[in-house]
Motif scaffolding. Structure first.
Motif, short mmCIF file in Angstrom:
data_model
loop_
_atom_site.label_atom_id
_atom_site.label_comp_id
_atom_site.label_asym_id
_atom_site.label_seq_id
_atom_site.Cartn_x
_atom_site.Cartn_y
_atom_site.Cartn_z
N GLY A 41 -9.27 6.20 9.20
CA GLY A 41 -8.14 5.35 8.82
C GLY A 41 -6.80 5.91 9.25
N LYS A 73 -5.44 2.50 9.72
CA LYS A 73 -4.28 2.04 8.94
C LYS A 73 -2.97 2.65 9.42
CE LYS A 73 -6.94 -0.10 5.97
NZ LYS A 73 -7.32 -1.41 6.45
N THR A 119 2.64 6.53 1.93
CA THR A 119 3.62 5.82 2.75
C THR A 119 4.96 5.67 2.05
OG1 THR A 119 2.90 3.67 1.94
CG2 THR A 119 1.79 4.49 3.90
N LYS A 138 -0.80 4.62 -0.77
CA LYS A 138 -1.62 5.80 -0.44
C LYS A 138 -2.84 5.39 0.37
CE LYS A 138 -0.07 8.91 -4.00
NZ LYS A 138 -0.21 9.32 -5.39
N ILE A 139 -3.04 6.11 1.47
CA ILE A 139 -4.20 5.86 2.33
C ILE A 139 -5.01 7.15 2.35
CG2 ILE A 139 -4.95 5.35 4.67
CD1 ILE A 139 -2.07 4.05 5.02
N ARG A 140 -6.23 7.09 1.82
CA ARG A 140 -7.10 8.27 1.83
C ARG A 140 -8.22 8.00 2.81
NH1 ARG A 140 -9.58 12.08 -2.78
NH2 ARG A 140 -7.43 12.16 -3.49
N SER A 141 -8.38 8.89 3.78
CA SER A 141 -9.36 8.62 4.84
C SER A 141 -9.67 9.87 5.65
CB SER A 141 -8.79 7.55 5.77
OG SER A 141 -9.59 7.43 6.93
N MET A 178 0.84 -1.19 0.00
CA MET A 178 0.00 0.00 0.00
C MET A 178 0.88 1.25 0.00
SD MET A 178 -2.86 1.09 2.79
CE MET A 178 -3.29 -0.62 3.04
N GLU A 235 -4.77 12.43 2.89
CA GLU A 235 -4.15 11.34 2.15
C GLU A 235 -2.72 11.15 2.65
OE1 GLU A 235 -4.87 10.29 -2.18
OE2 GLU A 235 -2.84 11.12 -2.26
#
Lengths: 180, 432
Positions: A65, A92, A136, A3-6, A1, A133
Motif C-alpha cells: 500500500g 495508497k 497523512t 492512517k495507512i498501515r501496509s 483517511m 504506518e
C-alpha cells in the motif's frame, strides 16, 4: 483517511513512467472501468525483470500500500496512466525524496495516490516487505518493526487540492465550476 | 516589479499585472492539445464531470492530433482513434487531424507549430510531457495529465503553480557540427534529470540567434528531461516570421525583463560544445561522442518530436551522402511535411530519400511517434531483444523503445548518422 498501515515496496531513484506503466499498455483508457483494473494489474511492470514483483499475479492487486522511492519519482511521460495504475493496483501512497512535476500533479489531480516527500532519504531505511504506518495528517511514516518515526514534508501549495480530494472537487469547493 | 518571460505570460493569462513564483493562479488557456493515447481518457473525464451534453470551452482552442499508435494492428489503439473521430464530430472541432485521411499530419509537437497553432505570448497545455516544445516560439507550454486536461476542456482554465525561472545564457558562434540536441544534452547533463524540477527553463543571450527554430524546438522539447515545467525562448524576428507564415490569427508577443530575478543562471559558449551522447539509462548521462568509440551498436534511429524534423533529416543526409551504414538504420519522419521534404529536398542533386536508400537505410516509414516510446509490439523500429541503439529521440530509460534489455544512447542526427556508418559511436566531425 488519516492512517495507512501496509507493507512497503522500495524502489530507487529516477523511477520513470515506463517503469510504472510500460507504453505498450497505454492503449488502455483509465476512464473505462475494466481497463482501469487492467492498468492496475500492470503497475510497475516496467521495472527490470530481477526486481521483486509489485503486483500479485493471482489477485492482480498489490500487497504494497506504500511505495518508498528515491529522487525524481515518476519522471518521463505525462501519462496519467501512471498514478492510475498504482491506485488501481491498491497502492495508497508514494513516499519519495522528490517527484517529477507531472507525476506529482497527476497524483494530486486524480487523488489516486498521496505523493508525500521525505525530509531525508528513506530507501535505505526500509526494505521491500517491511510493515509501516503512514499518518497523512501528522505527516509521518513509522517503521513498525522498531517504531522509528520518519517525518514527511508538508504538501505545500497543493495541500488544499489534496484535502478537497482532487482537482474537480477543489474547483467546485472554491467556486471555479458549479456542482454536478 | 521585474518579471521573466514565463511570469509575464502567466500574469496576462491570469488577468493580472504580476505573479510571484510559487503562488497558484487560475490561468486562461489558449490551446489544449491532445492525442490518441491520452485523448480518450481526457474526453472520459470531461464527460464524467461536465455531463454527456457538455461543450468544449472553445472549438478552436482544442487541437487533436493523433500520432502515437497509428501504424499498428492493435485493436484498442484503433478503438481510441475512433473515440477521437466521434468526439471531433460531436463537438464540431475544426482542428482535428485524423489518420487515414488527407488531414493526417503526424507527431503532434511538430505538427502543432507547422499548423500555426503555436503563437508567441499564448498559453498551451497538452496531454503529453513534450508539450514544452512550443516554448521555442515564445509561448508558455507545458504537459499535463488527463484530469487537468478534462478540466481545461470544460473551462479553458487551469490551476498553475507559477514556476521559478532558471536562465540558460547562450553565447558564441555555433559550429556546423553542433546541433540543438548537443546543446540540450549538455544542459541536462549539468543540471541532472531533476535539476530544473518545477522550474521554467529560459534560454537567453546572443547565442539564441545562432539557433534555427527547429534547434529551439529540439532544445525546449527536452526541457522536461531536466524536470522543467516549460522551456522557453523569447520570440525574435526569426520566430515571428515562422509564426506569421503559418497563421492569420492575431497574437501579442511578450518580452521578459532581462534583469528579472531568477533562481539560477548558467552560461554556455556554443563554440565550445562538442558532439555528445546521453548514455543509458538516463538523459543526464552526458558524454562526448569521441569518448564512446568503444560502444558497439546494433541499430540507429532518426525520428520523434525532438529528432524527426526537416533539419534533423538534412543533418543525417549530409553525413550519409555517398556513404554506407553498417547497422540497421530506421528513419521516421515526424510529420507529413517532413516526409515530403525527405522525398523532394536534395543534396548534390540527389533527394535525401535517395541518399538514405543508397546508404542502405531501411526504407523511410510513415510519419508518427513509432518506436520512440516502444508502443504496441508491431511498431516500426521497436526493440525486442538486446539491441544497442543510438537514437535522436528524447528518452533512454529502461524499456523506452520496447525491450527492457535494449540500451539506448541519445544523440544528434549528425552523431547518429556518423555512428550508423561505423557501427559504433562516432564523432561526426570527420564526416562534415
Amino acid at each position: 483517511m488519516s492512517k495507512i498501515r501496509s507493507k512497503v515496496y522500495v524502489a530507487g531513484d529516477n523511477i520513470d513512467t515506463d517503469n510504472i506503466i510500460p507504453a505498450q499498455y497505454l492503449n488502455l483508457v483509465p476512464t473505462i472501468p475494466e481497463e482501469y483494473e487492467k492498468l492496475g494489474s500492470y503497475a510497475m511492470a516496467g521495472l527490470p525483470d530481477d526486481a521483486a514483483p509489485f503486483v500479485d499475479k493471482a489477485t492482480s492487486k498489490t500487497p504494497y500500500g506504500i511505495l518508498v522511492a528515491g529522487k525524481n519519482f515518476g519522471c518521463g511521460s505525462s501519462r496519467e496512466h501512471a498514478p492510475v495504475a498504482l491506485g488501481a493496483a491498491g497502492c495508497k501512497a508514494v513516499v519519495a525524496e522528490y517527484y517529477a512535476r507531472i507525476f506529482f500533479r497527476n497524483s494530486v489531480a486524480t487523488g489516486e495516490v498521496y505523493p508525500f516527500e521525505t525530509a531525508e532519504p528513506l530507501v535505505s531505511e526500509f526494505k521491500t516487505g517491511d510493515e509501516a504506518e503512514l499518518d497523512t495528517d501528522a505527516h509521518t511514516l513509522t517503521r513498525l518493526s522498531d517504531g522509528k518515526v520518519f517525518p514527511l514534508k508538508d504538501l505545500g501549495a497543493v495541500a488544499p487540492v489534496v484535502e478537497a480530494g482532487g482537482m474537480f472537487a477543489y474547483a467546485r469547493k472554491v467556486g471555479m465550476i458549479s456542482d454536478k | 516589479m521585474k518579471q521573466t518571460l514565463t511570469e509575464k505570460i502567466l500574469a496576462r493569462a491570469a488577468g493580472r499585472q504580476t505573479v510571484t513564483p510559487g503562488e497558484n493562479i487560475w490561468a486562461r488557456i489558449n490551446v489544449l492539445l491532445t492525442h490518441d493515447v491520452c485523448g480518450p481518457g481526457t474526453i472520459g473525464i470531461f464527460k464524467r464531470e461536465f455531463g454527456e451534453g457538455a461543450k468544449v470551452f472553445d472549438r478552436e482552442g482544442v487541437v487533436i492530433i493523433p500520432d502515437h499508435y497509428i501504424h499498428t494492428r492493435d485493436e484498442k489503439a484503433h478503438r481510441n482513434v475512433a473515440t477521437l473521430f466521434d468526439f471531433a464530430k460531436e463537438q464540431d472541432l475544426p482542428y482535428f487531424y485524423p489518420p487515414w485521411t488527407n488531414r493526417y499530419r503526424g507527431v503532434c509537437h511538430v505538427a502543432l507549430p507547422e499548423l500555426g497553432h503555436v503563437r508567441p505570448g499564448e498559453t498551451i497545455v497538452g496531454t503529453d510531457s513534450h508539450t514544452c516544445t512550443h516554448g521555442a516560439l515564445g509561448a508558455f507550454s507545458t504537459g499535463i495529465g488527463n484530469t487537468d486536461a478534462g478540466f481545461v476542456m470544460g473551462t479553458g482554465k487551469m490551476l498553475v503553480k507559477v514556476p521559478e525561472t532558471i536562465r540558460i545564457v547562450l553565447k558564441g558562434k555555433k559550429p556546423d557540427y553542433i546541433a540543438g540536441k548537443d546543446v540540450i544534452l549538455r544542459v541536462i547533463g549539468d543540471l541532472g534529470t531533476g535539476g530544473a524540477t518545477y522550474c521554467a527553463l529560459e534560454f537567453a543571450g546572443p547565442g539564441c540567434a545562432e539557433l534555427s527554430i527547429e534547434d529551439r524546438m529540439t532544445i525546449c522539447n527536452m526541457a522536461v528531461e531536466a524536470g522543467a515545467k516549460n522551456g522557453i525562448f523569447a520570440a525574435d524576428d526569426k520566430a515571428l516570421a515562422y509564426v506569421r507564415a503559418r497563421t492569420k490569427k492575431p497574437f501579442e508577443p511578450l518580452v521578459g525583463d532581462p534583469d528579472a530575478p531568477v533562481k539560477a543562471e548558467y552560461e554556455y559558449d556554443l563554440s565550445e560544445l562538442v558532439p555528445c551522447v546521453a548514455r543509458p539509462h538516463c538523459p543526464d548521462r552526458y558524454a562526448p561522442a569521441a569518448d564512446c568509440g568503444d560502444v558497439k551498436l546494433d541499430r540507429a534511429y532518426v525520428g520523434s518530436c525532438t529528432g524527426g524534423k526537416i533539419e534533423d533529416f538534412e543533418m543525417a543526409a549530409r553525413v550519409l551522402n555517398g556513404r554506407k551504414v553498417a547497422i540497421d538504420t530506421f528513419l521516421v519522419p515526424a510529420t507529413v511535411e517532413v516526409a515530403e521534404a525527405i522525398r523532394t529536398h536534395e543534396i548534390d542533386g540527389k533527394t535525401w530519400e535517395r541518399i538514405f536508400a543508397e546508404a542502405g537505410c531501411i526504407p523511410v516509414s510513415a510519419p508518427g511517434c513509432a518506436a520512440c516510446l516502444g508502443g504496441p509490439v508491431d511498431t516500426f523500429g521497436r526493440t525486442h531483444g538486446n539491441e544497442v541503439v543510438i537514437s535522436t529521440t528524447n528518452r533512454n530509460f529502461i524499456g523506452r523503445m520496447g525491450s527492457k534489455t535494449a540500451p539506448i544512447y541519445l544523440a544528434s542526427p549528425l552523431t547518429v548518422a556518423a555512428s550508423a556508418i561505423e557501427g559504433r559511436i562516432a564523432d561526426p566531425r570527420k564526416y562534415l
